[in-house]
Design an enzyme around this catalytic site. Structure first.
Site: not given
Lengths: 217, 236
Positions: A46, A96
């Site tokens: 990701s 993230k």
């Protein structure tokens, strides 16, 4: 000299030293990992191509050093890579990038519509996202909007909404693995297509009543 | 050490090294008339291991000749202080911790001031938490603040979104990985009715007992659940 009591005494002495040394080292390590810094491997794609760029081909994952010192976690800037507990699974930890902080208004990136990974079918989150798409979303107080760099495959705020800042455990400092990229910060300079309008939470005035009440409750 | 009639000892040969157990030097009044008998206690060899120990002053059989100086005392103090501090950190992070509570949102269960709560950290991240547990958690909006409320719904449960008898009676389903927390004093509590479901990852532990006055035993916190239907089997 090597009588039986002496042997036992020396063995116990050695065992005592070894045990206390082990306890000291592990206690210090636990304290440092909990409060100061931690290294962890970033599994998943990701955050490619900045972090773990070869994960989907070779499975190689980067190791990152995270700063866990609580006072420095209070200032989260847009663009920081953060380590946080996943809101949907309390045992999972995710990494993230912070796109927006509290009070900012964002316009969602149309490419990041959350659908099921394998066949693109709609999920319950898709409907929620569709209702927010095209509108200006304001990040609530004490929350941040996180997104993974890889818009094709990332479970982030597009799926579960803004996350509470209290979930954040650490901020990335540098890459520590593989050795040829040691010390670099390859995630800097990323331009996100999610449009962010910086803003502030109203502290006084009309909209501040409920917020102040929650903050003081 | 042996008498000076012998040649200087070769380090590779058998040499008694331990001074604390050294035999007393033979007095000149007792000449060695009898043939030397083999020593009754076996002498240690000066192996490389033991030489290293002696070099590092780690000889385990040497007497502890530490004087009680200030720096020695300080060193001891630091050692025990560090050991206690590290042990305390591990214990309060994963075992039990005491915290002082203040606020009126959990009356009458927890007093508004002066109650000490015993929090069990084995229930952190919502492990083994059930409806009715009083939990301590990091506040989702007020970063850095720790709050104590009661769980009234776990993931998947349907809960009343607002106060009973106020609002329209809307029910929400608590999403996965979250819980719904409500304070016992509904009128004055800021809880999930205001900020929505609480992620279980923010839960730091469960309050198992409260200590209201130092002269009383700690009291366990009631789970607070009552049966919805009270069965009375008596025939009136």
């Amino acid at each position: 000299m090597s009588t039986a009591p002496n042997v036992i005494r020396r063995a116990l002495n050695g065992a005592y030293t070894l045990t206390t040394l082990t306890l000291f080292v592990s206690g210090t390590a636990i304290f440092l990992i909990d409060n100061v810094a931690e290294t962890t491997r970033i599994i998943g794609e990701s955050m490619t191509p900045a972090i773990s760029p070869d994960y989907n081909t070779t499975g190689a994952s980067d190791g990152l050093l995270f700063n866990k010192w609580a006072p420095s976690l209070r200032n989260l800037n847009r663009g920081d890579i953060v380590l946080f507990h996943s809101p949907n699974d309390p045992e999972k930890v995710a990494v993230k990038r912070v796109i927006a902080t509290e009070g900012d208004s964002i316009i969602l990136d149309a490419r990041r519509r959350p659908t099921r990974q394998r066949d693109g079918a709609e999920l319950p989150e898709t409907r929620a996202w569709d209702s927010m798409m095209g509108r200006v979303v304001m990040v609530p107080e004490g929350h941040i909007w996180v997104e993974g760099d890889n818009w094709r495959n990332s479970g982030d705020s597009n799926r579960y909404g803004p996350i509470s800042k209290s979930l954040v455990q650490g901020k990335a400092v540098a890459v520590v693995w593989p050795p040829k990229r040691f010390g670099t910060r390859p995630w800097e300079g990323f331009r996100s297509r999610t449009k962010v309008t910086p803003g502030e939470i109203p502290r006084d005035g009309e909209g501040a009543g409920l917020i102040n009440a929650i903050r003081n409750g | 050490m042996p008498t000076n009639s012998k040649p200087p000892p070769n380090p590779r040969r058998f040499v008694p090294t331990d001074k604390s157990q050294a035999k007393p030097a033979p007095t000149p009044a007792s000449p060695p008339t009898t043939p030397t008998t083999p020593p009754t206690t076996p002498t240690p060899r000066l192996t490389l291991y033991r030489k290293t120990l002696r070099y590092l002053h780690l000889n385990p059989t040497a007497p502890a000749a530490r004087h009680r100086t200030f720096s020695n005392l300080l060193g001891d103090f630091l050692y025990y202080f560090l050991a206690a501090g590290l042990a305390l950190h591990v214990f309060t992070k994963n075992g039990y911790t005491l915290g002082q509570a203040y606020g009126i949102s959990m009356l009458p269960t927890i007093a508004s001031f002066g109650d000490w709560l015993l929090i069990s950290k084995t229930y952190r991240h919502g492990r083994n938490c059930h409806v009715g547990d009083v939990v301590s958690f990091r506040h989702p909006v007020n970063t850095g603040s720790y709050n104590v409320k009661r769980i009234v719904g776990m993931s998947g449960d349907f809960v009343l979104a607002y106060t009973p008898e106020e609002g329209e009676g809307t029910m929400v389903q608590v999403p996965e990985g979250h819980c719904w927390v409500v304070g016992d004093d509904l009128k004055w509590s800021q809880d999930s009715r205001m900020y929505g479901p609480l992620p279980l990852a923010l839960v730091t532990g469960k309050v198992v007992a409260k200590w209201s006055s130092w002269w009383r035993w700690p009291e366990a916190l009631e789970q607070g659940l009552r049966d919805a239907v009270i069965e009375d089997g008596d025939v009136d």
